[in-house]
Design a protein around this motif. Structure first.
Motif, PDB file in Angstrom:
ATOM      1  N   PHE A  97      -3.798  -1.280   6.180  1.00 40.81           N
ATOM      2  CA  PHE A  97      -3.674  -1.651   4.775  1.00 40.81           C
ATOM      3  C   PHE A  97      -2.955  -2.989   4.624  1.00 40.81           C
ATOM      4  O   PHE A  97      -3.426  -3.881   3.898  1.00 40.81           O
ATOM      5  CB  PHE A  97      -2.917  -0.553   4.022  1.00 40.81           C
TER       6      PHE A  97
ATOM      7  N   GLN B 294      -6.055  -7.128  -0.481  1.00 41.26           N
ATOM      8  CA  GLN B 294      -5.913  -5.778  -1.011  1.00 41.26           C
ATOM      9  C   GLN B 294      -4.460  -5.470  -1.353  1.00 41.26           C
ATOM     10  O   GLN B 294      -4.165  -4.855  -2.374  1.00 41.26           O
ATOM     11  CB  GLN B 294      -6.433  -4.753   0.004  1.00 41.26           C
TER      12      GLN B 294
ATOM     13  N   THR C 224      -3.256  -4.606  -5.105  1.00 38.34           N
ATOM     14  CA  THR C 224      -2.703  -3.267  -5.330  1.00 38.34           C
ATOM     15  C   THR C 224      -1.347  -3.327  -6.016  1.00 38.34           C
ATOM     16  O   THR C 224      -1.082  -2.580  -6.971  1.00 38.34           O
ATOM     17  CB  THR C 224      -2.581  -2.513  -3.994  1.00 38.34           C
TER      18      THR C 224
ATOM     19  N   GLY D  31       0.310   3.798 -11.682  1.00 36.63           N
ATOM     20  CA  GLY D  31       0.318   3.300 -10.314  1.00 36.63           C
ATOM     21  C   GLY D  31       0.281   4.410  -9.289  1.00 36.63           C
ATOM     22  O   GLY D  31      -0.385   4.297  -8.249  1.00 36.63           O
TER      23      GLY D  31
ATOM     24  N   SER E  85      -3.209   5.593  -9.227  1.00 37.20           N
ATOM     25  CA  SER E  85      -4.080   4.591  -8.614  1.00 37.20           C
ATOM     26  C   SER E  85      -4.024   4.647  -7.097  1.00 37.20           C
ATOM     27  O   SER E  85      -5.053   4.629  -6.421  1.00 37.20           O
ATOM     28  CB  SER E  85      -3.681   3.196  -9.106  1.00 37.20           C
ATOM     29  N   THR E  86      -2.806   4.740  -6.539  1.00 37.58           N
ATOM     30  CA  THR E  86      -2.673   4.773  -5.081  1.00 37.58           C
ATOM     31  C   THR E  86      -3.185   6.072  -4.493  1.00 37.58           C
ATOM     32  O   THR E  86      -3.603   6.104  -3.328  1.00 37.58           O
ATOM     33  CB  THR E  86      -1.209   4.576  -4.663  1.00 37.58           C
TER      34      THR E  86
ATOM     35  N   GLN F 276      -7.518   6.889  -7.025  1.00 34.68           N
ATOM     36  CA  GLN F 276      -8.500   5.812  -6.939  1.00 34.68           C
ATOM     37  C   GLN F 276      -8.657   5.281  -5.523  1.00 34.68           C
ATOM     38  O   GLN F 276      -9.781   5.162  -5.015  1.00 34.68           O
ATOM     39  CB  GLN F 276      -8.108   4.674  -7.882  1.00 34.68           C
ATOM     40  N   SER F 277      -7.550   4.964  -4.861  1.00 33.61           N
ATOM     41  CA  SER F 277      -7.630   4.371  -3.525  1.00 33.61           C
ATOM     42  C   SER F 277      -8.262   5.321  -2.513  1.00 33.61           C
ATOM     43  O   SER F 277      -9.149   4.927  -1.741  1.00 33.61           O
ATOM     44  CB  SER F 277      -6.233   3.963  -3.051  1.00 33.61           C
TER      45      SER F 277
ATOM     46  N   SER G 270     -11.862   4.758  -0.675  1.00 32.30           N
ATOM     47  CA  SER G 270     -11.802   4.465   0.765  1.00 32.30           C
ATOM     48  C   SER G 270     -12.460   5.553   1.607  1.00 32.30           C
ATOM     49  O   SER G 270     -13.160   5.253   2.586  1.00 32.30           O
ATOM     50  CB  SER G 270     -10.353   4.268   1.196  1.00 32.30           C
TER      51      SER G 270
ATOM     52  N   THR H 183       2.664   3.475   0.020  1.00 29.50           N
ATOM     53  CA  THR H 183       2.235   2.507  -0.995  1.00 29.50           C
ATOM     54  C   THR H 183       2.680   2.937  -2.389  1.00 29.50           C
ATOM     55  O   THR H 183       3.066   2.095  -3.210  1.00 29.50           O
ATOM     56  CB  THR H 183       0.713   2.329  -0.959  1.00 29.50           C
TER      57      THR H 183
ATOM     58  N   GLU I 126       5.158   0.702  -4.735  1.00 24.02           N
ATOM     59  CA  GLU I 126       4.712   0.281  -6.064  1.00 24.02           C
ATOM     60  C   GLU I 126       5.656   0.777  -7.151  1.00 24.02           C
ATOM     61  O   GLU I 126       5.965   0.059  -8.105  1.00 24.02           O
ATOM     62  CB  GLU I 126       3.294   0.783  -6.322  1.00 24.02           C
TER      63      GLU I 126
END
Length: 291
Positions: free
Chosen positions: A45, A51, A55, A93, A96-97, A100-101, A105, A139, A143
């Motif tokens: 990452f 990215q 992010t 956030g 999202s991590t 979504q991520s 992925s 992550t 964040e």
């Protein structure tokens, strides 16, 4: 006797001696392999600089934009709109991590046949998912720390002053991240290809942000929209984090006029269990074209 190093990518983990015979020593367990896999995921990452920048900068940029547009005192509570956005962006956030991520992925890795190759190795399947959890944990924590710093420095958002409030932050973060990560694993089975993964995953996440009080204050949303948002974890992460960082005078902005920490824990815990069941029922190592 010399043992070969365990491949970080989940390759053949069997050690051999100098004669080529299998080593009788036990292979590392799923937890140890998951930690190694997590280290690999984290290194990969941070090697992708574009990215990493996107992010971590995206929620900060959104926070600056919304805080600059809306900066008035909300209903005489002493809380500004910019302060209200900080916990909402932290919750967004976290999702999202996780959601979504991972959703995107894993769908890409499945489409590129990486999952099928990993499944054919001696690495326990649990190690792969533990590696992903370590990635989103690191992550997500970074964040959250970044947004907390921005909120405290630029928008006078007070940090928790008691151990109980720090404890509330910890369990909301852990339960919320776990639920969102498991949902991300489950939703990764929906896209038919890597090309469609972003569209399939981003759209529901975007809708949830609007109905969960991320971009629009809860007291400005219609009742029916709030009821829809209450079915999903993002709304409860936002509400719980507002309860952690904002003064009690801001409770009047909530749908029920209370922070409802108990209900937040109950809903997030239920989503952890429900999302785990979804993962077990829907996750696929091969894409649909391979049967």
């Amino acid at each position: 006797m010399s043992a070969e190093a365990l491949p970080a990518d989940g390759g053949d983990a069997r050690a051999t001696d100098t004669t080529g015979a299998p080593d009788a020593r036990r292979l590392p367990g799923a937890w140890a392999l998951g930690l190694r896999r997590g280290g690999l995921e984290i290194r990969q990452f941070f090697r992708q600089r574009d990215q990493v920048v996107f992010t971590f900068s995206f929620p900060v940029v959104l926070l600056f934009l919304f805080a600059s547009i809306f900066d008035d005192d909300l209903r005489g509570t002493g809380v500004t709109a910019s302060q209200l956005y900080v916990p909402a962006m932290i919750a967004s956030g976290i999702m999202s991590t996780g959601f979504q991520s991972l959703g995107i992925s894993i769908a890409v890795e499945r489409d590129e046949k990486m999952l099928r190759r990993l499944r054919g190795t001696p690495m326990p399947p649990a190690a792969y998912f533990l590696g992903k959890i370590w990635l989103v944990l690191v992550t997500g924590a970074l964040e959250t720390a970044l947004l907390l710093t921005v909120g405290a420095v630029f928008y006078d958002v007070p940090l928790p002053s008691t151990a109980a409030r720090w404890g509330d932050l910890a369990w909301i973060f852990v339960l919320g991240l776990t639920a969102c990560a498991l949902l991300g694993v489950a939703v990764s089975s929906l896209p038919r290809s890597a090309k469609s993964a972003s569209s399939v995953v981003v759209l529901p996440f975007l809708v949830l942000q609007f109905v969960s009080g991320v971009y629009i204050s809860v007291d400005d949303l219609p009742e029916w929209m709030l009821n829809i948002g209450a079915l999903f974890p993002l709304k409860w992460m936002c509400q719980g984090l507002r309860g952690v960082f904002l003064p009690d005078s801001a409770r009047v902005l909530e749908q029920t006029g209370q922070w409802e920490f108990g209900r937040c824990a109950l809903v997030l815990g239920a989503w952890c269990v429900g999302a785990l069941v979804l993962c077990l029922l829907t996750f696929r190592w091969k894409d649909r074209r391979e049967g």
